[in-house]
Design a protein around this motif. Structure first.
Motif, PDB file in Angstrom:
ATOM      1  N   GLU A 176      56.655  26.591  48.992  1.00 32.64           N
ATOM      2  CA  GLU A 176      56.508  25.284  49.625  1.00 32.64           C
ATOM      3  C   GLU A 176      57.028  24.179  48.717  1.00 32.64           C
ATOM      4  O   GLU A 176      57.664  23.220  49.184  1.00 32.64           O
ATOM      5  CB  GLU A 176      55.036  25.047  49.971  1.00 32.64           C
ATOM      6  N   THR A 177      56.766  24.318  47.440  1.00 35.09           N
ATOM      7  CA  THR A 177      57.229  23.298  46.488  1.00 35.09           C
ATOM      8  C   THR A 177      58.750  23.263  46.425  1.00 35.09           C
ATOM      9  O   THR A 177      59.362  22.192  46.394  1.00 35.09           O
ATOM     10  CB  THR A 177      56.651  23.581  45.093  1.00 35.09           C
ATOM     11  N   LYS A 178      59.369  24.452  46.397  1.00 32.85           N
ATOM     12  CA  LYS A 178      60.832  24.496  46.360  1.00 32.85           C
ATOM     13  C   LYS A 178      61.428  23.906  47.635  1.00 32.85           C
ATOM     14  O   LYS A 178      62.442  23.194  47.581  1.00 32.85           O
ATOM     15  CB  LYS A 178      61.304  25.942  46.177  1.00 32.85           C
ATOM     16  N   ALA A 179      60.798  24.199  48.772  1.00 33.95           N
ATOM     17  CA  ALA A 179      61.289  23.650  50.035  1.00 33.95           C
ATOM     18  C   ALA A 179      61.141  22.130  50.062  1.00 33.95           C
ATOM     19  O   ALA A 179      62.034  21.414  50.535  1.00 33.95           O
ATOM     20  CB  ALA A 179      60.522  24.269  51.200  1.00 33.95           C
ATOM     21  N   ALA A 180      60.027  21.645  49.526  1.00 40.57           N
ATOM     22  CA  ALA A 180      59.813  20.196  49.480  1.00 40.57           C
ATOM     23  C   ALA A 180      60.817  19.523  48.556  1.00 40.57           C
ATOM     24  O   ALA A 180      61.345  18.442  48.863  1.00 40.57           O
ATOM     25  CB  ALA A 180      58.388  19.899  49.024  1.00 40.57           C
ATOM     26  N   ALA A 181      61.105  20.165  47.435  1.00 40.54           N
ATOM     27  CA  ALA A 181      62.080  19.597  46.501  1.00 40.54           C
ATOM     28  C   ALA A 181      63.472  19.571  47.107  1.00 40.54           C
ATOM     29  O   ALA A 181      64.228  18.602  46.930  1.00 40.54           O
ATOM     30  CB  ALA A 181      62.086  20.418  45.200  1.00 40.54           C
ATOM     31  N   LYS A 182      63.806  20.634  47.829  1.00 44.19           N
ATOM     32  CA  LYS A 182      65.118  20.686  48.488  1.00 44.19           C
ATOM     33  C   LYS A 182      65.229  19.599  49.553  1.00 44.19           C
ATOM     34  O   LYS A 182      66.269  18.922  49.662  1.00 44.19           O
ATOM     35  CB  LYS A 182      65.326  22.064  49.110  1.00 44.19           C
ATOM     36  N   LYS A 183      64.148  19.426  50.313  1.00 52.69           N
ATOM     37  CA  LYS A 183      64.160  18.401  51.354  1.00 52.69           C
ATOM     38  C   LYS A 183      64.288  17.006  50.748  1.00 52.69           C
ATOM     39  O   LYS A 183      65.032  16.151  51.264  1.00 52.69           O
ATOM     40  CB  LYS A 183      62.876  18.494  52.180  1.00 52.69           C
ATOM     41  N   GLU A 184      63.586  16.790  49.660  1.00 51.26           N
ATOM     42  CA  GLU A 184      63.658  15.481  48.998  1.00 51.26           C
ATOM     43  C   GLU A 184      65.062  15.217  48.473  1.00 51.26           C
ATOM     44  O   GLU A 184      65.578  14.104  48.560  1.00 51.26           O
ATOM     45  CB  GLU A 184      62.642  15.428  47.856  1.00 51.26           C
ATOM     46  N   GLN A 185      65.681  16.265  47.926  1.00 54.62           N
ATOM     47  CA  GLN A 185      67.041  16.114  47.424  1.00 54.62           C
ATOM     48  C   GLN A 185      68.009  15.823  48.568  1.00 54.62           C
ATOM     49  O   GLN A 185      68.912  14.970  48.432  1.00 54.62           O
ATOM     50  CB  GLN A 185      67.468  17.380  46.685  1.00 54.62           C
ATOM     51  N   GLU A 186      67.817  16.504  49.676  1.00 50.82           N
ATOM     52  CA  GLU A 186      68.689  16.259  50.826  1.00 50.82           C
ATOM     53  C   GLU A 186      68.529  14.840  51.353  1.00 50.82           C
ATOM     54  O   GLU A 186      69.502  14.198  51.771  1.00 50.82           O
ATOM     55  CB  GLU A 186      68.385  17.278  51.923  1.00 50.82           C
ATOM     56  N   GLU A 187      67.299  14.371  51.333  1.00 45.82           N
ATOM     57  CA  GLU A 187      67.072  13.004  51.788  1.00 45.82           C
ATOM     58  C   GLU A 187      67.746  11.994  50.864  1.00 45.82           C
ATOM     59  O   GLU A 187      68.151  10.914  51.289  1.00 45.82           O
ATOM     60  CB  GLU A 187      65.570  12.726  51.866  1.00 45.82           C
ATOM     61  N   GLN A 188      67.869  12.360  49.608  1.00 45.41           N
ATOM     62  CA  GLN A 188      68.467  11.440  48.645  1.00 45.41           C
ATOM     63  C   GLN A 188      69.991  11.480  48.692  1.00 45.41           C
ATOM     64  O   GLN A 188      70.642  10.432  48.641  1.00 45.41           O
ATOM     65  CB  GLN A 188      67.979  11.787  47.228  1.00 45.41           C
ATOM     66  N   ILE A 189      70.564  12.673  48.766  1.00 50.66           N
ATOM     67  CA  ILE A 189      72.029  12.758  48.679  1.00 50.66           C
ATOM     68  C   ILE A 189      72.678  13.243  49.972  1.00 50.66           C
ATOM     69  O   ILE A 189      73.898  13.350  50.041  1.00 50.66           O
ATOM     70  CB  ILE A 189      72.466  13.672  47.517  1.00 50.66           C
ATOM     71  N   GLY A 190      71.873  13.556  50.994  1.00 55.36           N
ATOM     72  CA  GLY A 190      72.457  13.921  52.280  1.00 55.36           C
ATOM     73  C   GLY A 190      72.395  15.399  52.578  1.00 55.36           C
ATOM     74  O   GLY A 190      72.206  16.231  51.697  1.00 55.36           O
ATOM     75  N   THR A 191      72.572  15.718  53.839  1.00 57.04           N
ATOM     76  CA  THR A 191      72.530  17.105  54.295  1.00 57.04           C
ATOM     77  C   THR A 191      73.917  17.681  54.570  1.00 57.04           C
ATOM     78  O   THR A 191      74.123  18.883  54.488  1.00 57.04           O
ATOM     79  CB  THR A 191      71.697  17.198  55.589  1.00 57.04           C
ATOM     80  N   HIS A 192      74.895  16.817  54.901  1.00 59.91           N
ATOM     81  CA  HIS A 192      76.251  17.297  55.182  1.00 59.91           C
ATOM     82  C   HIS A 192      77.034  17.399  53.866  1.00 59.91           C
ATOM     83  O   HIS A 192      77.019  16.478  53.045  1.00 59.91           O
ATOM     84  CB  HIS A 192      76.959  16.338  56.143  1.00 59.91           C
ATOM     85  N   PRO A 193      77.744  18.507  53.659  1.00 59.90           N
ATOM     86  CA  PRO A 193      78.491  18.671  52.400  1.00 59.90           C
ATOM     87  C   PRO A 193      79.494  17.545  52.147  1.00 59.90           C
ATOM     88  O   PRO A 193      79.589  17.046  51.017  1.00 59.90           O
ATOM     89  CB  PRO A 193      79.196  20.023  52.573  1.00 59.90           C
ATOM     90  N   LYS A 194      80.231  17.131  53.176  1.00 57.68           N
ATOM     91  CA  LYS A 194      81.214  16.059  53.008  1.00 57.68           C
ATOM     92  C   LYS A 194      80.514  14.723  52.734  1.00 57.68           C
ATOM     93  O   LYS A 194      80.967  13.917  51.913  1.00 57.68           O
ATOM     94  CB  LYS A 194      82.093  15.943  54.258  1.00 57.68           C
ATOM     95  N   GLY A 195      79.407  14.520  53.443  1.00 51.80           N
ATOM     96  CA  GLY A 195      78.666  13.292  53.207  1.00 51.80           C
ATOM     97  C   GLY A 195      78.146  13.212  51.778  1.00 51.80           C
ATOM     98  O   GLY A 195      78.237  12.160  51.127  1.00 51.80           O
ATOM     99  N   ARG A 196      77.610  14.321  51.271  1.00 53.85           N
ATOM    100  CA  ARG A 196      77.129  14.349  49.883  1.00 53.85           C
ATOM    101  C   ARG A 196      78.266  14.114  48.902  1.00 53.85           C
ATOM    102  O   ARG A 196      78.110  13.424  47.894  1.00 53.85           O
ATOM    103  CB  ARG A 196      76.449  15.693  49.600  1.00 53.85           C
ATOM    104  N   GLN A 197      79.433  14.675  49.220  1.00 51.71           N
ATOM    105  CA  GLN A 197      80.578  14.530  48.322  1.00 51.71           C
ATOM    106  C   GLN A 197      80.993  13.068  48.193  1.00 51.71           C
ATOM    107  O   GLN A 197      81.190  12.566  47.073  1.00 51.71           O
ATOM    108  CB  GLN A 197      81.748  15.373  48.839  1.00 51.71           C
ATOM    109  N   PHE A 198      81.117  12.376  49.322  1.00 52.93           N
ATOM    110  CA  PHE A 198      81.505  10.965  49.274  1.00 52.93           C
ATOM    111  C   PHE A 198      80.391  10.105  48.640  1.00 52.93           C
ATOM    112  O   PHE A 198      80.680   9.148  47.914  1.00 52.93           O
ATOM    113  CB  PHE A 198      81.833  10.459  50.683  1.00 52.93           C
ATOM    114  N   TYR A 199      79.160  10.460  48.917  1.00 54.43           N
ATOM    115  CA  TYR A 199      78.068   9.681  48.349  1.00 54.43           C
ATOM    116  C   TYR A 199      78.034   9.827  46.827  1.00 54.43           C
ATOM    117  O   TYR A 199      77.851   8.844  46.082  1.00 54.43           O
ATOM    118  CB  TYR A 199      76.737  10.140  48.951  1.00 54.43           C
ATOM    119  N   GLN A 200      78.186  11.054  46.331  1.00 54.21           N
ATOM    120  CA  GLN A 200      78.173  11.273  44.883  1.00 54.21           C
ATOM    121  C   GLN A 200      79.325  10.540  44.203  1.00 54.21           C
ATOM    122  O   GLN A 200      79.167   9.993  43.114  1.00 54.21           O
ATOM    123  CB  GLN A 200      78.234  12.775  44.590  1.00 54.21           C
ATOM    124  N   GLN A 201      80.496  10.506  44.861  1.00 50.69           N
ATOM    125  CA  GLN A 201      81.621   9.776  44.291  1.00 50.69           C
ATOM    126  C   GLN A 201      81.326   8.279  44.273  1.00 50.69           C
ATOM    127  O   GLN A 201      81.690   7.566  43.321  1.00 50.69           O
ATOM    128  CB  GLN A 201      82.888  10.053  45.098  1.00 50.69           C
TER     129      GLN A 201
END
Length: 254
Positions: free
Chosen positions: A174-199
């Protein structure tokens, strides 16, 4: 041919001068009495008797270095161990900092580490120490991690506290799933979206707000409802507006 008779060997030898003086009896060497060497008297051996040590106090007989208060505390905590959360196990407030948690763990380890009790015959005491130290280590493992501590705090303050006191494999998942969800909320769920956001974040760190604006707009094309992207884009546009005003570009005809 006959040999002259020999004088008896037991007669003392005479001094040569005594034989030439008439009327004087021959001198004989004085007899010196034999003196036996002196041997100092030897005192009779007396077996040494070690002084009797006083019996250990009752607390020392039960555990090394544990006073009556610590023994009572050990028994009390072990009796209600299944009702204690990890903060209570480490004797901490729920607002404890990582430094407080580390300090509490070292304090409990110095007192209740099982290695200090390996030579004790009291089996019940050993079992109590083992159980308490196991729970202390478990509490430190969970509370020292920011993500685990955050989730655990929610669990033990909620309606299912009794079922959430121990951190199990299910809790780990549950903790790992929560951490993953929090990370997705921060940097996005779509790979392309995360890529542009990180840049865009790299552009922001470099102070290149124009590039950051472009990359954030591209990220929003993949995730139009992502609040993190929108927030960063608004910040980038605000900085661009401030730079334009500082240069006087706001008065130019567009």
């Amino acid at each position: 041919m006959s040999l002259p008779a020999l004088a008896p060997s037991d007669l003392p030898p005479r001094h040569p001068a005594a034989a030439t003086v008439p009327g004087i009896p021959p001198m004989t060497a004085p007899r010196v009495p034999a003196i036996s060497p002196m041997v100092p008297p030897i005192a009779p051996a007396v077996p040494s008797i070690a002084p009797m040590a006083p019996p250990p106090p009752p607390s020392a007989a039960k555990g090394p270095g544990l006073d009556e208060h610590q023994l009572a505390d050990l028994q009390s905590r072990c009796a209600k161990l299944d009702q204690l959360d990890y903060f209570e196990v480490l004797l901490l407030e729920r607002t404890a900092t990582p430094a407080d948690i580390k300090k509490a763990f070292y304090r409990e380890s110095r007192t209740y580490h099982p290695d200090r009790f390996f030579h004790i015959d009291d089996k019940q005491l050993k079992e109590q120490v083992h159980e308490l130290y196991k729970r202390v280590t478990e509490a430190y493992y969970v509370l020292r991690d920011d993500t685990k501590r955050k989730k655990y705090l929610v669990d033990v303050t909620g309606a299912e506290r009794a079922q959430k006191l121990r951190f199990t494999e299910a809790s780990e998942s549950e903790t790992k799933a929560a951490a993953k969800k929090e990370q997705e909320e921060q940097i996005g769920t779509h790979p392309k979206g995360r890529q542009f956001y990180q840049q865009s974040q790299k552009d922001i760190d470099a102070g290149n707000w124009s590039a950051a604006e472009r990359n954030l707009k591209m990220a929003l094309t993949y995730e139009p409802s992502n609040p993190r992207y929108k927030e960063s884009l608004a910040e980038a546009q605000k900085r661009l507006s401030e730079e334009a005003k500082a240069k006087g570009d706001s008065f130019k005809i567009r």
